[in-house]
Motif scaffolding. Sequence first.
Motif, mmCIF file in Angstrom:
data_model
loop_
_atom_site.group_PDB
_atom_site.id
_atom_site.type_symbol
_atom_site.label_atom_id
_atom_site.label_comp_id
_atom_site.label_asym_id
_atom_site.label_seq_id
_atom_site.Cartn_x
_atom_site.Cartn_y
_atom_site.Cartn_z
ATOM 1 N N UNK A 274 0.822 -1.210 0.000
ATOM 2 C CA UNK A 274 0.000 0.000 0.000
ATOM 3 C C UNK A 274 0.857 1.261 0.000
ATOM 4 N N UNK A 275 2.054 1.177 0.569
ATOM 5 C CA UNK A 275 2.923 2.355 0.610
ATOM 6 C C UNK A 275 3.374 2.772 -0.781
ATOM 7 N N UNK A 276 3.315 1.863 -1.735
ATOM 8 C CA UNK A 276 3.713 2.189 -3.113
ATOM 9 C C UNK A 276 2.600 2.894 -3.876
ATOM 10 N N UNK A 277 1.406 2.972 -3.278
ATOM 11 C CA UNK A 277 0.269 3.612 -3.945
ATOM 12 C C UNK A 277 0.221 5.091 -3.549
ATOM 13 N N UNK A 278 1.279 5.807 -3.925
ATOM 14 C CA UNK A 278 1.409 7.214 -3.543
ATOM 15 C C UNK A 278 1.545 8.134 -4.752
ATOM 16 N N UNK A 279 1.307 7.564 -5.939
ATOM 17 C CA UNK A 279 1.370 8.363 -7.162
ATOM 18 C C UNK A 279 2.746 8.472 -7.777
ATOM 19 N N UNK A 280 3.745 7.867 -7.163
ATOM 20 C CA UNK A 280 5.105 7.955 -7.681
ATOM 21 C C UNK A 280 5.442 6.696 -8.473
ATOM 22 N N UNK A 281 5.733 6.878 -9.758
ATOM 23 C CA UNK A 281 6.053 5.749 -10.612
ATOM 24 C C UNK A 281 7.502 5.733 -11.044
ATOM 25 N N UNK A 282 7.786 5.003 -12.100
ATOM 26 C CA UNK A 282 9.133 4.977 -12.653
ATOM 27 C C UNK A 282 9.417 6.307 -13.347
ATOM 28 N N UNK A 283 10.679 6.634 -13.514
ATOM 29 C CA UNK A 283 11.037 7.857 -14.223
ATOM 30 C C UNK A 283 10.728 7.703 -15.704
ATOM 31 N N UNK A 284 10.695 8.831 -16.416
ATOM 32 C CA UNK A 284 10.441 8.788 -17.859
ATOM 33 C C UNK A 284 11.490 7.943 -18.570
ATOM 34 N N UNK A 285 12.738 8.090 -18.167
ATOM 35 C CA UNK A 285 13.812 7.318 -18.799
ATOM 36 C C UNK A 285 13.634 5.825 -18.540
ATOM 37 N N UNK A 286 13.257 5.485 -17.308
ATOM 38 C CA UNK A 286 13.045 4.074 -16.979
ATOM 39 C C UNK A 286 11.870 3.491 -17.767
ATOM 40 N N UNK A 287 10.797 4.252 -17.893
ATOM 41 C CA UNK A 287 9.642 3.777 -18.660
ATOM 42 C C UNK A 287 10.014 3.563 -20.119
ATOM 43 N N UNK A 288 10.756 4.497 -20.677
ATOM 44 C CA UNK A 288 11.178 4.367 -22.075
ATOM 45 C C UNK A 288 12.011 3.104 -22.271
ATOM 46 N N UNK A 289 12.905 2.842 -21.327
ATOM 47 C CA UNK A 289 13.750 1.663 -21.448
ATOM 48 C C UNK A 289 12.951 0.377 -21.312
ATOM 49 N N UNK A 290 12.029 0.337 -20.325
ATOM 50 C CA UNK A 290 11.187 -0.854 -20.158
ATOM 51 C C UNK A 290 10.413 -1.146 -21.435
ATOM 52 N N UNK A 291 9.803 -0.095 -22.011
ATOM 53 C CA UNK A 291 8.967 -0.285 -23.195
ATOM 54 C C UNK A 291 9.786 -0.586 -24.458
ATOM 55 N N UNK A 292 11.088 -0.462 -24.376
ATOM 56 C CA UNK A 292 11.938 -0.827 -25.520
ATOM 57 C C UNK A 292 12.370 -2.283 -25.466
ATOM 58 N N UNK A 293 12.113 -2.949 -24.340
ATOM 59 C CA UNK A 293 12.675 -4.283 -24.142
ATOM 60 C C UNK A 293 11.818 -5.416 -24.700
ATOM 61 N N UNK A 294 10.517 -5.416 -24.412
ATOM 62 C CA UNK A 294 9.694 -6.596 -24.703
ATOM 63 C C UNK A 294 8.434 -6.234 -25.488
ATOM 64 N N UNK A 295 8.514 -5.215 -26.285
ATOM 65 C CA UNK A 295 7.360 -4.750 -27.058
ATOM 66 C C UNK A 295 6.783 -5.899 -27.900
ATOM 67 N N UNK A 296 5.490 -6.159 -27.722
ATOM 68 C CA UNK A 296 4.822 -7.187 -28.509
ATOM 69 C C UNK A 296 5.213 -8.613 -28.141
ATOM 70 N N UNK A 297 5.876 -8.811 -26.997
ATOM 71 C CA UNK A 297 6.354 -10.126 -26.613
ATOM 72 C C UNK A 297 5.598 -10.620 -25.372
ATOM 73 N N UNK A 298 4.477 -11.268 -25.605
ATOM 74 C CA UNK A 298 3.671 -11.795 -24.496
ATOM 75 C C UNK A 298 4.423 -12.932 -23.807
ATOM 76 N N UNK A 299 4.301 -12.992 -22.501
ATOM 77 C CA UNK A 299 4.962 -14.052 -21.737
ATOM 78 C C UNK A 299 3.941 -15.028 -21.161
ATOM 79 N N UNK A 300 2.989 -14.509 -20.384
ATOM 80 C CA UNK A 300 2.020 -15.369 -19.687
ATOM 81 C C UNK A 300 0.695 -15.440 -20.444
#
Length: 300
Positions: A274-300
């Motif tokens: 619950x402490x993580x539900x404070x409106x603070x997410x990953x940085x813009x740079x981190x989000x960009x990097x995450x979305x560059x890694x597995x685009x269109x690659x379903x796992x589960x």
Amino acid sequence: MEYAILGKTGFKVSKIGLGGAPLGGDYGGTTDEIVTRVIDHALDLGMNFIDTAPLYGRGESERRIGKALKGKRSDVIIASKAVMRGEPYTYENTIKSVEDSLRRLQTDYIDLIQLHELEQTTFEQAINETLPAFRKLKEQGKVRAIGVNAGRLDLLMPFLQEELVDTIQTYAKYTLIDYSAKDELLPLAKEKQIGVIHGSPLAMGILADHPAPFLQNNAVLLEEAARRMTQLDFLRNTAPNGLVEPALRFSLTCPDIAITLVGTTSIQSLTLNASFCDGRGLSDDEMTKVFSLFQGQRLL
């Protein structure tokens, strides 16, 4: 605590909700007393959404939730599901399933009733039998809103396209290692104003370094998950299970997800999540990097 409006329902819900499977003992033994303490603590933390189903503990989750919420029913948005796996998704069975849930939950109404596991029925049966039963129950004041649940995104899409429901629920489809809901499902839900509930933000325990037992025989999946997690080391913090926090923040701050579900019978774990539900997410740079890694690659 952060809050959101759950699509067309108009419900104001905590962005982090309590998942009911562990409350039924599906992931280890628990008791009525433990569940009551967990629910009381969730309410103290500002959480107001509990998601359950007849399947969880074969009714025990609903029974324990109903017992814990005596005198507090108006403080909580309760979501449950129908029908239980193994039973036909007929009109009559749907009505009976919801009536049984109302009895176990000790309430006159369920805020959100969801067709459970679209994989277990057909689109035709859903729209000709289960959803009409839901609508009848809504007319009677026994349910307030209607949704559907599935792991497979393709099964959910027709319900969005034809605007047949108020909410959809899926799981493990907007995680750090599988964000396959990002490109089609979430944008369409936003366009149609259909609320999105996301379960298993830790990808069935994989991102907590404790994969669910039913995954243990899937060596290929676990090997691929491990490969992807290695590429996420830039997010891993020094806390135990160091991808838990970034994984939860990733889902909790997605603007197109109203509710992220976490399931636990541990007060300590609940407080941390619950402490993580404070409106603070990953940085813009981190989000960009995450979305560059597995685009269109379903796992589960």
